[in-house]
Scaffold this active site. Structure first.
Site, PDB file in Angstrom:
ATOM      1  N   ASP A  51       0.823  -1.207   0.000  1.00 54.62           N
ATOM      2  CA  ASP A  51       0.000   0.000   0.000  1.00 54.62           C
ATOM      3  C   ASP A  51       0.858   1.258   0.000  1.00 54.62           C
ATOM      4  O   ASP A  51       2.063   1.218   0.280  1.00 54.62           O
ATOM      5  CB  ASP A  51      -0.905   0.036   1.241  1.00 54.62           C
ATOM      6  CG  ASP A  51      -1.939  -1.075   1.260  1.00 54.62           C
ATOM      7  OD1 ASP A  51      -2.229  -1.638   0.182  1.00 54.62           O
ATOM      8  OD2 ASP A  51      -2.454  -1.372   2.350  1.00 54.62           O
ATOM      9  N   TYR A 109       6.394 -10.287   6.759  1.00 52.49           N
ATOM     10  CA  TYR A 109       6.223  -8.856   7.024  1.00 52.49           C
ATOM     11  C   TYR A 109       6.613  -8.580   8.469  1.00 52.49           C
ATOM     12  O   TYR A 109       6.433  -9.435   9.345  1.00 52.49           O
ATOM     13  CB  TYR A 109       4.768  -8.435   6.836  1.00 52.49           C
ATOM     14  CG  TYR A 109       4.366  -8.130   5.412  1.00 52.49           C
ATOM     15  CD1 TYR A 109       4.379  -6.816   4.933  1.00 52.49           C
ATOM     16  CD2 TYR A 109       3.942  -9.138   4.555  1.00 52.49           C
ATOM     17  CE1 TYR A 109       3.989  -6.528   3.632  1.00 52.49           C
ATOM     18  CE2 TYR A 109       3.552  -8.857   3.255  1.00 52.49           C
ATOM     19  CZ  TYR A 109       3.583  -7.552   2.806  1.00 52.49           C
ATOM     20  OH  TYR A 109       3.208  -7.270   1.523  1.00 52.49           O
TER      21      TYR A 109
END
Length: 240
Positions: A51, A109
């Site tokens: 994002d 992540y």
């Protein structure tokens, strides 16, 4: 010749990884523009999208290289001179059937935050949450491990073939004044990591219960749709 590159980037300067019609400020557009200037007319393929505002320390891309570019070390050096806020860490030759996304086995992540307001030098790279219960956070993260239908943990409007993903590891640790959450999975849905982080942190802040988290995870009821701030999130590593 198809090559694979491991790259890092500062997501604060981009509107996301993927190319968009509405803006030229994406990681993909910046890299493809640099490649074209070197006579490399190839679309890049990424291991996954990030994002706007989300960083990467180990994103993987692949693209086709013309025969006249044989020196991969020189190519890395030239690209790093041309690009701003993006760094090529490694470039290596791969088999023609390699695909950054579909060949990936696992993705990792990390989410970094503090319980004191980050300094002006940190605020683009470290998120903020108030003081929380480490025990509750660990309990919440443990719920995500295993295979689940994450239909209630993705951004609305996302179209996928399947919302089932396997989380191999969801862990928390503290390093000095920094708090770090790790997620390792076979794949992630759009904004899934940020939503899981937000839900887990709301449990840790005692604003949300483990039972409600379980209901949302079992696709019984959707309580939380907000996302954790993007600046704390890093695509850390892709495993093939």
């Amino acid at each position: 010749m198809r090559v694979k590159a491991v790259i890092a980037y500062d997501g604060g300067y981009f509107k996301g990884f993927q190319k968009q019609k509405s803006t030229k400020y994406t990681v993909t557009t910046a890299i493809e523009s640099a490649l074209i200037s070197l006579g490399i007319d190839s679309e890049i393929r990424g291991s996954g999208r990030t994002d706007a505002g989300v960083h990467a320390t180990g994103q993987v891309i692949d693209f086709e290289l013309p025969d006249f570019w044989k020196d991969l070390t020189k190519l890395k050096e030239v690209l790093n001179r041309k690009l701003k806020h993006i760094s090529f860490k490694h470039i290596s030759k791969v088999k023609d059937d390699f695909h950054s996304r579909f060949s990936a086995k696992r993705r990792i992540y990390r989410y970094i935050f503090k319980t004191t307001r980050p300094s002006i030098f940190e605020e683009k790279y470290i998120a903020y949450y108030p003081v929380f219960s480490e025990k509750l956070l660990q309990q919440a993260l443990k719920k995500f491990e295993g295979e689940h239908d994450f239909s209630n943990f993705l951004k609305t409007g996302t179209i996928t073939h399947s919302n089932i993903r396997t989380i191999y590891r969801a862990r928390y640790k503290k390093y000095n004044n920094y708090h770090i959450i790790y997620f390792e999975a076979n794949g992630f849905l759009r904004s899934q990591v940020r939503m899981m982080t937000e839900v887990a942190m709301q449990v840790a802040l005692e604003q949300f219960s483990i039972e409600q988290l379980q209901e949302q995870l079992e696709v019984k009821k959707r309580y939380i749709t907000t996302l954790a701030p993007p600046e704390g999130l890093y695509l850390a590593r892709i495993i093939y």
